[in-house]
Enzyme design. Structure first.
Site: not given
Ligand code: UDX
Length: 430
Positions: A11, A155, A204, A208, A250, A253, A260, A263
């Site tokens: 960040v 990320e 926030k 999340n 959606l 997996g 994030c 936690k």
């Molecule tokens: C997330 C939020 O998207 C972001 O706004 C916040 O600031 C930080 O947390 P991040 O953790 O970087 O971001 O990744 P993100 O792309 O959101 O994916 C999070 C997890 O969800 C991953 O493990 C991803 O594989 C999973 N995921 C995401 C799914 O299993 N299915 C989905 O449809 C989307």
């Protein structure tokens, strides 16, 4: 503006680099002399597409500097950002020790009025505490205003999200301070939502937790699909076209990971409980995610695919593609269980192997997909890296000794894999 930023993690560093790209003069502070030396030499300590080039460009233009000196980072600045970690502490609480320490140091260092913006994800009420800590330690004639500005970047997409996010949330009780922070981001052209401090803090967590809920929801639908013969991808498409639902997040997996969602979802349930409210739904979201991390293993057990000594390739270690971050990655649980069963594991990731070595120092790693697949008797797909999902199915058949694949990210179509003679198991597709 002159800006100081405490913390150069995902960040802090991305914020610093993007604000300097927008024309501000930014000084980034970190406690680690090694990290600061690395960044001074133009190297990013994290892998994030496009970050290093942007960092170097702004360093060369004299708009971005790195330091371990608090006076250099905190004095003579228009805005100070706090962007240090808030890891999971005891009993699901957010650990605020780094945030509070920075607040103390700011209070001890500043000589002028200060606007202090918390970007770190912090529980409701933390900004008030930050303001109180700084006020207590700074000279009595200094005005201090805390402003909440939570970060929403993903990320792997951090630079894009910084400049093209859906909104910027700025919360505070002192309007001129809120307006000043809004001015700092004005050139980004992103809608700005101004709220009170506590609402900004909660936005926030609520965002999340809602996204995590969407993922656990579709994963439960996937589990029903497996029992009934429906296909989760078709279900998700049909649901997502309804604008009230939306098609994003959606994708079924092996469950969510990262620094994030796990936690912050836990922290929100803890925060709610402390406020006297049981957030029932979020407890279920977390429980479903825990079970989902075990899905591939369950499927492999049902197929008797992991006998002792079997050569098992783990494909992908990062919690998602385009990052080297392995925190809370579903690969961790899988590797532990494979080790317990005596499998001969080879772990592949294009960039995250170094990070995973901190968890499993003695595992066999490779950054070559070919090496991982060579003579493997079973493969587990954990991360949908392009390097994995763009592989021709015939390649698995050619390289593996026994082409048995458990895919936690639905990288391939079932019919394609079948056509190539692969024993293929994925999520929620019959
Ligand atoms: C997330 C939020 O998207 C972001 O706004 C916040 O600031 C930080 O947390 P991040 O953790 O970087 O971001 O990744 P993100 O792309 O959101 O994916 C999070 C997890 O969800 C991953 O493990 C991803 O594989 C999973 N995921 C995401 C799914 O299993 N299915 C989905 O449809 C989307």
């Amino acid at each position: 503006m002159n800006i100081g930023i405490a913390g150069t993690g995902y960040v802090g560093l991305v914020t610093g680099v993007c604000l300097s790209e927008a024309g501000h003069h930014v000084t980034c502070l970190d406690v680690s002399p090694e990290k600061i030396a690395l960044m001074k030499s133009g190297k990013s300590p994290i892998y994030e597409p496009g970050l290093e080039e942007m960092m170097q460009r702004n360093q060369a233009a004299g708009r971005l500097t790195f330091t371990t000196e608090k006076t250099e980072a905190y004095r003579g600045k228009d805005i100070l950002f706090i962007a240090v970690g808030t890891p999971e502490g005891e009993n699901g609480h957010a650990d605020l020790s780094f945030v509070k320490k920075v607040a103390e140091e700011i209070g001890d260092t500043i000589q002028d009025d200060a606007i202090v913006v918390t970007k770190s994800t912090v529980p409701v009420g933390t900004n008030d505490q930050v303001e109180a800590i700084i006020r207590e330690r700074a000279a009595s004639n200094i005005q201090v205003h805390a402003v909440s500005n939570p970060e929403f970047l993903r990320e792997g997409n951090a630079i894009h999200d910084s400049f093209h996010g859906d909104r910027i949330v700025i919360g505070g009780h002192h309007q001129p301070a809120v307006d000043k922070v809004a001015e700092c981001f004005s050139s980004f052209g992103i809608p700005i939502v101004k709220t009170d401090t506590k609402s900004a803090e909660l936005i926030k967590y609520a965002s999340n937790a809602f996204l995590a809920t969407k993922i656990s929801f579709i994963n439960e639908i996937a589990n029903i699909c497996e029992l009934t013969g429906a296909n989760v991808e078709e279900v998700a498409e049909g649901m997502g076209l309804d604008k009230r639902i939306g098609s994003q997040f959606l994708k079924a997996g092996i469950g969510f990971g990262g620094s994030c969602f796990p936690k912050d979802t836990k922290a929100l349930t803890t925060m709610s409980a402390e406020a006297g409210y049981e957030f029932r739904m979020l407890n279920a979201v977390l429980e479903v995610n825990e079970l989902q991390h075990n899905k591939l293993l369950e499927k492999a057990d049902a197929e008797n695919a992991i006998e002792k000594g079997v050569k098992a390739a783990v494909l992908g270690l990062a919690f998602k593609p385009n990052t080297d971050d392995t925190r809370e990655s579903p690969a961790i649980r899988l590797i532990e269980e494979l080790q317990n069963r005596g499998a001969d594991i080879i772990a592949y990731d294009p960039i995250a192997t170094e990070k995973m070595k901190e968890v499993f120092p003695d595992l066999t790693y490779t950054d070559s997909l070919e090496t991982a697949l060579q003579d493997a008797e079973t493969a587990f797909i954990i991360t949908d890296w392009a390097q994995i999902k763009e592989t021709d199915p015939s390649y698995f058949k050619e390289k593996m000794k026994r082409p048995v694949i458990f895919d936690g990210r639905n990288c391939f179509t079932v019919s394609d894999m079948k056509k190539h003679g692969i024993d293929y198991h994925s999520i929620g597709r019959g």
